[in-house]
Scaffold this motif. Sequence first.
Motif, PDB file in Angstrom:
ATOM      1  N   LYS A 284       0.829  -1.398  -0.038  1.00 23.06           N
ATOM      2  CA  LYS A 284       0.065   0.082  -0.157  1.00 23.06           C
ATOM      3  C   LYS A 284       0.918   1.238  -0.082  1.00 23.06           C
ATOM      4  N   THR A 285       2.013   1.290   0.773  1.00 25.79           N
ATOM      5  CA  THR A 285       2.798   2.496   0.602  1.00 25.79           C
ATOM      6  C   THR A 285       3.771   2.672  -0.315  1.00 25.79           C
ATOM      7  N   GLN A 286       3.902   1.800  -1.561  1.00 23.04           N
ATOM      8  CA  GLN A 286       4.510   2.055  -2.604  1.00 23.04           C
ATOM      9  C   GLN A 286       4.166   3.117  -3.361  1.00 23.04           C
ATOM     10  N   THR A 287       4.997   3.820  -4.166  1.00 19.80           N
ATOM     11  CA  THR A 287       4.537   5.073  -4.775  1.00 19.80           C
ATOM     12  C   THR A 287       5.096   4.887  -6.399  1.00 19.80           C
ATOM     13  N   GLU A 288       4.541   5.943  -7.329  1.00 14.53           N
ATOM     14  CA  GLU A 288       4.923   5.897  -8.510  1.00 14.53           C
ATOM     15  C   GLU A 288       6.161   6.811  -8.606  1.00 14.53           C
ATOM     16  N   THR A 289       7.204   6.421  -9.643  1.00 16.36           N
ATOM     17  CA  THR A 289       8.396   7.418  -9.724  1.00 16.36           C
ATOM     18  C   THR A 289       8.502   7.676 -11.246  1.00 16.36           C
ATOM     19  N   PRO A 290       9.308   8.338 -11.628  1.00 21.61           N
ATOM     20  CA  PRO A 290       9.811   8.543 -13.293  1.00 21.61           C
ATOM     21  C   PRO A 290      10.029   7.472 -13.660  1.00 21.61           C
ATOM     22  N   LYS A 291      10.675   6.519 -13.019  1.00 20.00           N
ATOM     23  CA  LYS A 291      11.039   5.254 -13.561  1.00 20.00           C
ATOM     24  C   LYS A 291      10.207   4.230 -13.558  1.00 20.00           C
ATOM     25  N   GLY A 292       8.996   4.551 -12.844  1.00 21.09           N
ATOM     26  CA  GLY A 292       8.020   3.280 -12.750  1.00 21.09           C
ATOM     27  C   GLY A 292       7.795   3.146 -11.136  1.00 21.09           C
ATOM     28  N   LYS A 293       6.758   2.237 -10.782  1.00 20.56           N
ATOM     29  CA  LYS A 293       6.234   2.120  -9.516  1.00 20.56           C
ATOM     30  C   LYS A 293       7.381   1.322  -8.591  1.00 20.56           C
ATOM     31  N   SER A 294       7.682   1.705  -7.396  1.00 22.97           N
ATOM     32  CA  SER A 294       8.317   1.049  -6.598  1.00 22.97           C
ATOM     33  C   SER A 294       7.907  -0.322  -6.210  1.00 22.97           C
ATOM     34  N   ILE A 295       8.771  -1.257  -5.880  1.00 24.37           N
ATOM     35  CA  ILE A 295       8.390  -2.721  -5.362  1.00 24.37           C
ATOM     36  C   ILE A 295       8.371  -2.910  -4.208  1.00 24.37           C
ATOM     37  N   ALA A 296       7.277  -3.348  -3.395  1.00 20.28           N
ATOM     38  CA  ALA A 296       7.148  -3.902  -2.306  1.00 20.28           C
ATOM     39  C   ALA A 296       8.310  -4.754  -1.802  1.00 20.28           C
ATOM     40  N   PRO A 297       9.165  -4.295  -0.703  1.00 22.23           N
ATOM     41  CA  PRO A 297      10.195  -5.181  -0.416  1.00 22.23           C
ATOM     42  C   PRO A 297       9.940  -6.498   0.555  1.00 22.23           C
ATOM     43  N   VAL A 298       9.268  -7.322  -0.034  1.00 18.96           N
ATOM     44  CA  VAL A 298       8.613  -8.306   0.460  1.00 18.96           C
ATOM     45  C   VAL A 298       8.985  -9.653  -0.335  1.00 18.96           C
ATOM     46  N   LYS A 299       9.760 -10.560   0.447  1.00 18.35           N
ATOM     47  CA  LYS A 299      10.162 -11.789  -0.696  1.00 18.35           C
ATOM     48  C   LYS A 299      10.261 -12.960   0.578  1.00 18.35           C
ATOM     49  N   ASP A 300       9.698 -14.223   0.215  1.00 16.17           N
ATOM     50  CA  ASP A 300       9.846 -15.223   1.186  1.00 16.17           C
ATOM     51  C   ASP A 300       9.752 -15.203   2.675  1.00 16.17           C
ATOM     52  N   GLU A 301       8.548 -14.727   3.017  1.00 12.65           N
ATOM     53  CA  GLU A 301       8.169 -14.371   4.377  1.00 12.65           C
ATOM     54  C   GLU A 301       9.095 -13.543   5.129  1.00 12.65           C
ATOM     55  N   THR A 302       9.893 -12.554   4.330  1.00 14.77           N
ATOM     56  CA  THR A 302      10.681 -11.600   4.925  1.00 14.77           C
ATOM     57  C   THR A 302      10.381 -10.278   4.405  1.00 14.77           C
ATOM     58  N   LEU A 303      10.299  -9.260   5.096  1.00 19.05           N
ATOM     59  CA  LEU A 303      10.118  -7.806   4.877  1.00 19.05           C
ATOM     60  C   LEU A 303      11.834  -7.166   4.907  1.00 19.05           C
ATOM     61  N   TYR A 304      12.147  -6.706   3.594  1.00 17.07           N
ATOM     62  CA  TYR A 304      13.554  -6.510   3.658  1.00 17.07           C
ATOM     63  C   TYR A 304      13.589  -4.686   3.639  1.00 17.07           C
ATOM     64  N   THR A 305      13.552  -4.285   4.910  1.00 19.08           N
ATOM     65  CA  THR A 305      13.910  -3.086   5.135  1.00 19.08           C
ATOM     66  C   THR A 305      14.394  -2.964   6.425  1.00 19.08           C
ATOM     67  N   THR A 306      15.032  -1.609   6.647  1.00 22.86           N
ATOM     68  CA  THR A 306      15.768  -1.181   7.672  1.00 22.86           C
ATOM     69  C   THR A 306      14.583  -0.679   8.870  1.00 22.86           C
ATOM     70  N   SER A 307      15.521  -0.311   9.866  1.00 21.54           N
ATOM     71  CA  SER A 307      14.728   0.317  11.062  1.00 21.54           C
ATOM     72  C   SER A 307      14.003   1.291  10.635  1.00 21.54           C
ATOM     73  N   ALA A 308      14.768   2.469  10.209  1.00 17.39           N
ATOM     74  CA  ALA A 308      14.249   3.735   9.590  1.00 17.39           C
ATOM     75  C   ALA A 308      13.132   3.470   8.644  1.00 17.39           C
ATOM     76  N   GLY A 309      13.930   2.433   7.749  1.00 16.33           N
ATOM     77  CA  GLY A 309      12.898   2.298   6.764  1.00 16.33           C
ATOM     78  C   GLY A 309      11.420   1.791   7.202  1.00 16.33           C
ATOM     79  N   LEU A 310      11.477   0.869   8.242  1.00 21.83           N
ATOM     80  CA  LEU A 310      10.131   0.375   8.760  1.00 21.83           C
ATOM     81  C   LEU A 310       9.048   1.548   9.256  1.00 21.83           C
ATOM     82  N   MET A 311       9.921   2.587  10.043  1.00 22.46           N
ATOM     83  CA  MET A 311       9.102   3.749  10.539  1.00 22.46           C
ATOM     84  C   MET A 311       8.592   4.598   9.373  1.00 22.46           C
ATOM     85  N   ALA A 312       9.432   4.718   8.224  1.00 17.06           N
ATOM     86  CA  ALA A 312       8.799   5.550   7.287  1.00 17.06           C
ATOM     87  C   ALA A 312       7.673   4.463   6.622  1.00 17.06           C
TER      88      ALA A 312
END
Length: 809
Positions: free
Chosen positions: A486-514
């Motif tokens: 839900k939080t992914q956005t459109e960019t000039p190069k295309g839509k961002s991709i949700a960082p989810v794969k194989d039961e893992t959320l691939y983000t950092t602490s600050a990225g999680l808060m964002a």
Amino acid sequence: MTPRTALVLLSFLSLLFSACSGSTPSRTRAANDATTLPTAAGRADPGYIQYLERQSMLGSQVELARIVSGSQLAWQRQAAEPDPKGLLRLSNSWLHVHPLTVLPESKRSVFNQLASAALWQNLGKSGIRGLYVAPTGGAGAIWAYGRNATMSGEDIIQYHFSETAGDDGEYRRMLTSANMNRGILGTDLVPASTGLGPDFFLATRNLRSFPGIYCMVEIPQNLWPELPPAPSQWRGEALSPAQLSSLAAKGILPGGIRQDGLAFGRRGGWAVTGEIHGVDGLARRWAYRYDGSPDRPILNWEDPSSAARRVFSGSAIQQVGLLGNALVGLRLSALYGLEAASPGTAPVPAYEPAIDAAHSLSREVRRYGGWTWLRDEAPLPVLRRILAGGPDFALDSVTSPGAEHAMLTGDATLLRTMLDEALRQGLDMRRLAHAMPGPDGISYALPHLAELGARHGVPSESRLTPQAALELRGRAQTAMAAMAEKTQTETPKGKSIAPVKDETLYTTSAGLMAMALGAGSPDAVEKDMTPEIMKGHLLLAFFKALQPGLFVLSGQDLAGTLSLSWQSMVDAPQKWDVSLSSRGAYSLADSSVSVMVTGQGMARAKTVYPSFGVQTQDPASFISRMGRMLALRDRLNVAQGRLYGRFLTNNSGTVALAILLPSSSGAPAVAAPQSGVAAAPANARFLAASNGSGNEKQSSKPEDIRERTRQARDLLGGRIVEAAALDSSLGGDSVTGDSALILICNFSRAATTENIDLTASPLLSRLASQGAPVLVTESGTSKQNWGQHFSLTLQPWEGAAVLIGKEAR
């Protein structure tokens, strides 16, 4: 001597000297040599075989073992019992730096950067005395097929340091800097699944005991037509279910592996190599067990040659005995259930030989004066078995990903449920390492709930039904994925991709808060969001740092790195590996702020905090506030405390815990119950229960709160879920202390008022009578005129610590 003979001799001497030096050949040459050096007669070149053996781990282990064998080194320290308190006294707060996520500074290695005196002084000011640098070994894919870089560094194939990490001299400088600043170091041992390197090449060439390193089976030549073609001589091709069944029917491979019955974690399988000529000149094709990918062959712990055990042992001797690392990590999940299943039945998971390996390696490390940290997830009953006589610490799979999920969604149901399960198990939280999200992302595998849901080894202490466990696990994973998408956005190069794969959320602490604030893409994070990101970041660190046991901060936390988008690495989304989202690079030093990419091609991540050095000069920065938080942790000796119980709370996003602090006098506050018997307070009203589903109060209406409070009192007879007795085999002791810390965290985005009733526990009530509750702040304590019943209002993403007992006077 003919010119031809002289040329051959010079070539051989050059190769021999290269091997003796221990240096790693260039990537291109390693890849080419691996596939072109068999002789015209089909037999592998003897000179190259000698070179590979010198580069291999099993070959190096022979020299390492001689250091210990026949010496006094193995007899100077006890090895049988874990000693978590020993490390907690030296350093209970650690910084984990992944070398492949650090931007280079004037071509200096990561070890060189970490040897900086200024860095160590700043770490000391922040309350961090332990530096964990991993992975540091040479990685495998560059040997096997010429990949330009390895982004994870986990496919270790050598004891030698990687080029990114540094060399022996640079390591020694880092160790010297650490010692001069009262710091200690840590790193990983060789993982249970390696990359494709010298040991694998020699195993497939059938050299002496090398095939015993891996789970390998030679395939008879008459069956080769049934095998799939391999991409190359060395890169394995996974067997299809039909091909595996055919080989199993012929008795070549097992029909099933108990590992296949695991309800969580990375999936393994069998792969086959191409046609390889051995040292005897015979051509062979091998089937081998892999972990997640055919590029990750699994070590065979139980092979009678003990080759795999020797590889692990050599790593322990080097990392602890020679390099002086105090803490080493074990990655053994690839060994879970590594044995044949009963014919004709569905594989039922088991955790041997991983438990045996964890116990054996931990004993060896303790002999050399070090401590071990199991870095794998496991169901809580299995974790208890592993910790009993095994590693000194284990990765916290109780509060993670529960705390991260509470930050993301505002719902702490998962966190509360896992805490209740740990309390019922009598799990000693001092034995856990509470790590902030790092380059590996946030795992939602939830092994405890997965195994409960699969009806495998359901512990009697659990009140969760299989259906409730599966529903809770499924809700958490679905909510995480939905929030990320839900939080992914459109960019000039295309839509961002949700960082989810194989039961893992691939983000950092600050990225999680964002993401929790609605900005899933780093491009969507505005500067005015930084205060709220820092607020959430500090709350997550506050909750983890005020738990007993180790606290592990990631290097990415220092910079506040956000997740990496595909647009910064590739030109099309289909080329993007989502697992790289949490591995964005950052600067350790001010002089590398203009560098945009690492030597392996990892792009700089967007950060929300200034450099480490700048932050140490700002009392309001993340690092400065983190330092005051860790000073509080040390002042109260929280690391050696005991999680005593969890208060029932009103708000769905709130968690309130009671942590007994070590007694300043050493006198016990209450007598210890018998080992393995649940503690029974005088009024017998603390049965560990949470309605079986993990759901707690959702509505904040006064009438709903009163009704649920009445129901909870009828069910529990009180307002707290209390811990069972600690198992003495885990190093547990009596409930000691004359003070307790009440930790209350509001993970939701709405203010809440919580009512804390200390009379729910006779022990807490007695402590409160000896010292009335006071609010603990970064600068000290603040009296509130509270009694044994008090209310506390918490703003969104706010935590509070309340002290009772002697320390509160």
